[in-house]
Scaffold this motif. Structure first.
Motif, PDB file in Angstrom:
ATOM      1  N   LEU A 114      -3.062  -0.173  -4.259  1.00 41.09           N
ATOM      2  CA  LEU A 114      -2.386  -1.085  -3.341  1.00 41.09           C
ATOM      3  C   LEU A 114      -1.798  -2.216  -4.164  1.00 41.09           C
ATOM      4  O   LEU A 114      -2.516  -2.880  -4.912  1.00 41.09           O
ATOM      5  CB  LEU A 114      -3.385  -1.624  -2.314  1.00 41.09           C
TER       6      LEU A 114
ATOM      7  N   ASN B 109      -2.992  -7.796  -0.979  1.00 37.00           N
ATOM      8  CA  ASN B 109      -2.734  -6.429  -0.523  1.00 37.00           C
ATOM      9  C   ASN B 109      -2.778  -6.310   0.995  1.00 37.00           C
ATOM     10  O   ASN B 109      -3.365  -5.381   1.554  1.00 37.00           O
ATOM     11  CB  ASN B 109      -3.701  -5.452  -1.197  1.00 37.00           C
TER      12      ASN B 109
ATOM     13  N   GLY C 253      -7.219  -1.686  -5.408  1.00 32.61           N
ATOM     14  CA  GLY C 253      -6.235  -2.723  -5.144  1.00 32.61           C
ATOM     15  C   GLY C 253      -5.860  -3.472  -6.399  1.00 32.61           C
ATOM     16  O   GLY C 253      -6.695  -3.669  -7.293  1.00 32.61           O
TER      17      GLY C 253
ATOM     18  N   SER D 276      -8.161  -5.054  -0.199  1.00 31.53           N
ATOM     19  CA  SER D 276      -7.139  -5.367   0.804  1.00 31.53           C
ATOM     20  C   SER D 276      -7.727  -6.321   1.823  1.00 31.53           C
ATOM     21  O   SER D 276      -8.804  -6.075   2.368  1.00 31.53           O
ATOM     22  CB  SER D 276      -6.635  -4.120   1.525  1.00 31.53           C
TER      23      SER D 276
ATOM     24  N   GLY E 204      -8.250  -3.265   5.739  1.00 29.99           N
ATOM     25  CA  GLY E 204      -8.618  -2.917   4.373  1.00 29.99           C
ATOM     26  C   GLY E 204      -9.989  -2.272   4.296  1.00 29.99           C
ATOM     27  O   GLY E 204     -10.218  -1.344   3.515  1.00 29.99           O
TER      28      GLY E 204
END
Length: 265
Positions: free
Chosen positions: A17, A24, A55, A61, A117
């Protein structure tokens, strides 16, 4: 900049990500397409045997884009019907793409995994966390319900009572609690996270690729099958595996006391 970067090496695909400036954040137009494209490419490549999701920057995230929610833009613009369709046609496409990934998926949780996330992390088959990782499903704190399938996913990972505690309180737990609750299998220092994840991925990638994909399919299908149904699926799939060259190689390697060399045939 694209949401995702995809790299492949040694039978392992790594999905990163790539919005570090927003921790993110997810939910921009095209995010669903990005996940579908990447996961379709992995599924279509018979050389890939395992995938890693992580990420960029300091977060795995942080979930949905809070500024877009406040401004009612992007996925969060329009009428209730418009917003619902935005979930169906964009956000949920990300989740479905990961769920339908045919190879084993490892989440390398490098930092906060919050809301959407966290749901992405739940979709992994295995999870390793950095000591700086945090996990939370904080939808109620925003006056929302878990909108990304988390009420189906999280109880299957940590049990219904602990999932309910997180949903109903909005509590964010640290990496050690994630380990104690079984959300992750290990916790490592930040600079060791990708090395540890890569080592696990290499163990997975050493397995016969056809049998790997079939085993993941059986795990998925088993959630909705009776025991008799699971046995029938096992029998029919096993019959196919007995006629593969990789089965012959595995048997020969065991008898000859050497490491197998699986080719995917």
């Amino acid at each position: 900049m694209s949401l995702l970067t995809l790299t492949t090496a040694n039978h392992i695909a790594t999905l990163t990500l790539n919005r570090p400036e927003s921790m993110n954040a997810l939910g921009q137009a095209g995010d669903g397409d990005a996940f579908v494209e990447a996961c379709d490419a992995i599924n279509a490549d018979a050389n890939i045997r395992c995938a890693i999701l992580t990420g960029a920057g300091r977060a795995f995230s942080a979930g949905g884009d809070i500024k877009a929610m406040q401004q009612r833009t992007g996925n969060f613009a329009g009428s209730p019907a418009d917003i619902a369709d935005g979930y169906r046609t964009n956000i949920h496409r990300m989740l479905r793409a990961l769920y339908n990934l045919r190879v084993p998926l490892i989440a390398a949780i490098n930092g906060p995994a919050i809301g959407l996330g966290g749901d992405l992390a739940c979709l992994a088959d295995m999870r390793i966390a950095s000591t700086s990782a945090k996990f939370g499903v904080t939808f109620l704190k925003l006056g929302l319900v878990p909108g990304d399938g988390g009420t189906w996913l999280l109880p299957r990972v940590i049990g219904e009572a602990r999932a309910a505690q997180l949903f109903f309180t909005g509590e964010v737990i640290d990496a050690q609690t994630m380990l104690e609750w079984g959300f992750v299998s290990r916790v490592v220092e930040p600079d060791a996270l990708m090395d540890e994840t890569q080592a696990l991925a290499e163990k997975v990638a050493a397995m016969p690729p056809a049998a790997l994909r079939q085993t993941k399919m059986m795990l998925r299908q088993g959630r909705g099958l009776s025991y008799d149904g699971a046995l029938e699926l096992a029998a029919s799939t096993q019959g196919l595996m007995h006629h593969t060259a990789d089965h012959e190689e595995g048997v020969a390697a065991l008898i000859e006391k050497r490491a197998p060399d699986f080719k995917g045939a």
